[in-house]
Enzyme design. Structure first.
Site, short mmCIF file in Angstrom:
data_model
loop_
_atom_site.label_atom_id
_atom_site.label_comp_id
_atom_site.label_asym_id
_atom_site.label_seq_id
_atom_site.Cartn_x
_atom_site.Cartn_y
_atom_site.Cartn_z
NE ARG A 254 -5.44 -4.53 5.33
CZ ARG A 254 -4.59 -3.75 5.87
NH1 ARG A 254 -4.48 -3.61 7.23
NH2 ARG A 254 -3.72 -3.00 5.22
CD GLU B 129 -7.73 -7.60 2.09
OE1 GLU B 129 -6.75 -7.01 2.94
OE2 GLU B 129 -8.13 -6.82 1.01
NE ARG C 185 -1.54 -6.29 4.32
CZ ARG C 185 -1.55 -5.19 3.75
NH1 ARG C 185 -0.75 -4.28 4.51
NH2 ARG C 185 -2.02 -4.44 2.91
CB CYS D 14 -9.50 -0.44 2.00
SG CYS D 14 -8.01 -0.02 1.73
#
Length: 448
Positions: free
Chosen positions: A156, A109, A154, A70
């Site tokens: 994502r 993800e 969180r 990421c």
């Protein structure tokens, strides 16, 4: 079904898919310590460099799982995206693997910022590869564990793909009901890292600070930047970098330090870090003004100090003496709450000392020094607690605290993946026997 786990980390995808009865036949993880730990946890050899693997040697599989790096897209990094020489091209490696093996499903993800990165050009590239080149039906959604009963914010982005269409798929239903944070914490665990004395002192300073504000007045909702208290350097129409030394000499820098008589270098050394640099337009390369949000924060902080200068000056002098710029910033994210820092979750972040309500954990990040602090016990959360909120309880974790929380910060939440996968994967047990996903109603089951 058989799945592969790429950029595997601590194995969040593995835990989720294994919970659903699927079998991992290949895993890849670059970091040696995490690869060895993965092998110990899941009893499967781990490839160390996916860029060098012969794709034809990857065992046949049905599901590809990947939390591809990421850093190229994260707001915390340089945001070089697909042009990142180290990690940007790894998405194309995923495309090659999918193209060769033609798995029935994939689950990807990444950070929330992936979709908007580079004015959505990165997403257009990814979408084109998955839909037009590989011919998969895809969908995407930004999800957070707190949508599914786990008290952690969180967010994502998850991208799912299916070779045979996604008409059967629904994203897991979200709920407003969240488990208590106390169910994820141990009470005074013996192995917890106690808060350092200097950080206890900083918290005490900010407690003294908020105690000075009259109880009938609200504490600021904007970040408190104490270095702006007493400062008069220009920021509205012109940035300090473009201001003459003579004009700066008539101003005051951080904490009201007079800049008169200093060299230009000394003047800039006495400005807040966020005010020193030249602001450049990306296209023209010319100097521009501070962004509006920064102007607003500076303006609000200066006005706030003028209103409470008499009460605040003695404690601000102590905050100044800490000498750490991030300790001199404070974020009160508990509007209307009791003004007692010992009742909240605290983080020492680059943006300041952040105070959060106890209904949700802040997102775990890869910087171990920023792990959440349990204010009522003057300690950091433990690795076991961190694993619990990532739905990874029970696996072995790195022994080094920094490495452990770095890995937990990079990990995918296993419970969220399990919910997605259970709705996506239709498992054929035999030629005529199909496992029907739980989200399909009775009439649809009869039709099938």
């Amino acid at each position: 079904m058989k799945f592969i786990d790429l950029f595997a980390g601590l194995g969040g995808f593995h835990v989720a898919l294994e919970n659903l009865g699927h079998e991992c036949v290949f895993a890849s993880e670059k970091k040696e310590n995490l690869a060895l730990l993965y092998e110990e946890n899941f009893k499967i050899p781990v490839n160390r460099d996916i860029t060098k693997v012969e794709i034809c040697n990857i065992p046949k599989f049905d599901i590809l799982c990947a939390g591809f790096p990421c850093q190229p897209f994260s707001k915390a990094g340089d945001q070089l995206g697909l042009e990142d020489e180290k990690n940007g091209n790894l998405f194309d490696k995923l495309v090659e693997i999918i193209n060769y093996h033609q798995p029935k499903y994939f689950i990807l993800e990444n950070v929330r910022n992936l979709k908007s990165h580079d004015n959505f050009n990165t997403w257009k590239y990814i979408e084109n590869k998955l839909k037009n080149k590989l011919k998969y039906s895809i969908d995407d959604k930004i999800l957070s564990p707190h949508n599914y009963g786990i008290p952690q914010h969180r967010e994502r982005i998850f991208i799912i793909g299916s070779k045979d269409g996604i008409e059967h798929f629904n994203w897991p239903e979200q709920s407003d009901s969240t488990d208590s944070i106390l169910n994820f914490l141990d009470k005074n665990p013996f192995n917890a890292t106690k808060l350092e004395n200097e950080k206890i002192y900083v918290i005490q300073l900010w407690q003294e600070f908020i105690n000075k504000i009259p109880i009938e007045d609200n504490l600021p909702g904007f970040p408190i930047w104490s270095m702006e208290f007493g400062a008069t350097y220009p920021f509205e129409d012109e940035i300090p970098f473009r201001t003459s030394s003579n004009v700066l000499g008539r101003c005051k820098g951080k904490f009201g330090i007079p800049l008169k008589g200093m060299s230009r270098e000394e003047k800039f050394n006495n400005l807040p870090n966020y005010a020193k640099n030249n602001q450049l337009d990306k296209d023209s390369g010319k100097s521009i003004q501070f962004p509006n949000w920064k102007k607003r924060y500076i303006r609000n902080n200066r006005a706030f100090y003028e209103k409470y200068k008499t009460e605040l000056k003695p404690i601000v002098d102590k905050i100044k003496e800490t000498g750490v710029s991030s300790w001199q910033k404070f974020e009160w994210n508990v509007q209307g709450g009791e003004r007692d820092l010992s009742k909240y979750i605290i983080q020492f972040r680059g943006s300041g000392v952040r105070v959060k309500k106890t209904d949700f954990f802040p997102s775990l990040v890869t910087v171990g020094t920023q792990r959440p602090i349990i204010g009522w016990e003057n300690r950091y959360i433990t690795p076991k607690e961190g694993a619990r909120i990532q739905s990874l309880e029970g696996i072995l974790l790195p022994k080094n605290i920094g490495t452990c929380f770095g890995a937990l910060g990079n990990a995918v939440n296993a419970h969220v993946v399990e919910l997605i996968a259970s709705n996506l994967i239709i498992e054929k047990n035999s030629e005529h026997d199909i496992k029907i996903p739980d989200n399909i109603d009775n009439e649809q089951k009869i039709a099938i």
